[in-house]
Design an enzyme around this catalytic site. Structure first.
Site, PDB file in Angstrom:
ATOM      1  N   SER A   1       0.844  -1.196   0.000  1.00  0.00           N
ATOM      2  CA  SER A   1       0.000   0.000   0.000  1.00  0.00           C
ATOM      3  C   SER A   1       0.875   1.240   0.000  1.00  0.00           C
ATOM      4  CB  SER A   1      -0.957  -0.025   1.203  1.00  0.00           C
ATOM      5  OG  SER A   1      -1.847   1.061   1.168  1.00  0.00           O
ATOM      6  N   THR A   2       0.845   2.030   1.067  1.00  0.00           N
ATOM      7  CA  THR A   2       1.601   3.282   1.107  1.00  0.00           C
ATOM      8  C   THR A   2       3.080   3.041   0.850  1.00  0.00           C
ATOM      9  OG1 THR A   2       0.047   4.059   2.796  1.00  0.00           O
ATOM     10  CG2 THR A   2       2.062   5.350   2.467  1.00  0.00           C
TER      11      THR A   2
ATOM     12  N   HIS B   1      -2.842  -0.959  -3.206  1.00  0.00           N
ATOM     13  CA  HIS B   1      -3.997  -0.104  -2.957  1.00  0.00           C
ATOM     14  C   HIS B   1      -3.905   1.162  -3.798  1.00  0.00           C
ATOM     15  CE1 HIS B   1      -4.308  -2.014   1.319  1.00  0.00           C
ATOM     16  NE2 HIS B   1      -4.886  -2.758   0.393  1.00  0.00           N
TER      17      HIS B   1
ATOM     18  N   MET C   1      -0.170   1.138   5.150  1.00  0.00           N
ATOM     19  CA  MET C   1      -0.934   1.491   6.339  1.00  0.00           C
ATOM     20  C   MET C   1      -1.996   0.441   6.616  1.00  0.00           C
ATOM     21  SD  MET C   1      -3.086   5.035   7.038  1.00  0.00           S
ATOM     22  CE  MET C   1      -4.115   4.838   5.581  1.00  0.00           C
TER      23      MET C   1
ATOM     24  N   ASP D   1      -4.371  -4.766   6.239  1.00  0.00           N
ATOM     25  CA  ASP D   1      -4.836  -5.576   5.116  1.00  0.00           C
ATOM     26  C   ASP D   1      -3.760  -6.597   4.747  1.00  0.00           C
ATOM     27  OD1 ASP D   1      -6.474  -6.468   3.072  1.00  0.00           O
ATOM     28  OD2 ASP D   1      -5.721  -5.001   1.632  1.00  0.00           O
TER      29      ASP D   1
END
Length: 362
Positions: free
Chosen positions: A184-185, A211, A304, A307
């Protein structure tokens, strides 16, 4: 690019500089952030040139940065910040258009830490404020921890030399058949670093959930394709899972795998988001476990939230080997940290060791 969580001392607040050529947006962002006691807007600027002058004056922790500005746009500003103030976290404001997505990908490549959809044309002021609170505040806070309520320190487990096997394997080494990655991030930068290190003759398929919204995932696939001889594509419904092909889940669609006879293919759907995400890593990982059992190497990278944690539990129960990115090299150690803290990671390694660890399992 700043990485790792920064500690805000007791009584301190996260200092934010707002940079946007729109007076309305500057006021909107300032008002939304000012309502949170953990944040302090220490200044604003109408373009990148002014922002670079203001940074040493107001000493921010975070800069929110518009992409399209006069005199010095967000991309050039981001490059200058990355060079002159590498300790700063930068969150870009992006429009969800082809042009906006392209510019945002450029900004991420230049060192930006994250991005949010620009709160323009959202509708009423209340809806704009709500959008900012829901999107921007968590993305600012993900980079920090507060000394007044510290999280319990985590000591990463030592890297194991062999995978933890499920009892049903009876100690027989598992032949790995697919690599699954959740991120993600900080993901676009992380993927741009590791994808080129897979050998051109890598024998397994690779499936990835990053994401990102629509358009962004296609651009990400296109950019990664320029860095590797493996085939990189945004996944499409019914697309075959093949050796040497990297498939990235498209924005706003969950990606699952299904097996029909000897062929494994992609299923896409827009079922309920999980962990507030669609695509979600958990959805992909669970389906990978259903199709491949433990014949999987899974990597959970910077991001973050949590997940991927439950999907990893499903994979580990079948004997999959799990690699987690370490805290020092992660932009945010949420997703890999959750897996590491749960004791599910067979290896906790620096980003540049992720692919060598995967190759070691083959």
């Amino acid at each position: 690019m700043a990485t790792g969580k920064r500690v805000i001392q007791a009584g301190g607040r996260i200092r934010v500089l707002v940079v946007d050529d729109s007076v309305v947006i500057r006021r909107l962002v300032t008002h939304a952030l000012g309502e949170d006691p953990a944040l302090e807007v220490v200044g604003s600027a109408a373009n990148g040139a002014i922002a670079l002058q203001r940074i040493p004056q107001v000493n921010p922790d975070v800069v929110t940065l518009d992409i399209e500005m006069p005199e010095m746009d967000g991309i050039e500003t981001m490059r200058r910040i990355h060079k002159e103030f590498p300790q700063l976290y930068v969150i870009m404001f992006s429009t969800l258009t082809e042009r906006g997505a392209t510019a945002t990908m450029d900004a991420l490549a230049a060192g930006a830490n994250d991005y949010v959809a620009k709160a323009a044309n959202v509708g009423s002021l209340d809806r704009s404020m709500s959008s900012l609170r829901g999107e921007l505040l968590p993305k600012i806070k993900q980079f920090f921890s507060f000394a007044a309520s510290p999280a319990a320190p985590v000591t990463p487990a030592l890297r194991k030399s062999t995978p933890a096997l499920a009892p049903k394997t009876l100690g027989i080494p598992i032949r790995r058949r697919i690599v699954a990655i959740g991120v993600s991030t900080g993901g676009p930068t992380a993927l741009a670093e590791i994808v080129p290190t897979f050998p051109a003759d890598f024998p397994l398929p690779i499936v990835i959930v990053q994401h990102m919204p629509p358009i962004f995932t296609r651009l990400l696939a296109d950019r990664l394709q320029t860095k590797t001889k493996l085939r990189v594509q945004e996944a499409a419904h019914n697309m075959a899972i093949e050796p040497g092909r990297i498939l990235i889940a498209p924005g706003d669609y969950h990606m699952k795998l299904r097996k029909t006879g000897l062929q494994v293919s992609v299923m896409l759907d827009q079922s309920t988001p999980e962990n507030s995400c669609r695509p979600a890593v958990d959805v992909l990982f669970r389906s990978v476990a259903e199709v491949y059992g433990g014949a999987v190497v899974a990597a959970i990278l910077t991001g973050m939230g949590q997940d991927g944690l439950h999907g990893i539990e499903s994979l580990k129960a079948q004997g999959a080997y799990v690699v987690a990115q370490d805290e020092a090299s992660s932009v945010v150690w949420g997703m890999p940290g959750a897996v590491a803290n749960a004791g599910l990671a067979d290896a906790i390694v620096d980003l540049n060791c992720v692919v060598p660890e995967i190759l070691r399992q083959l």
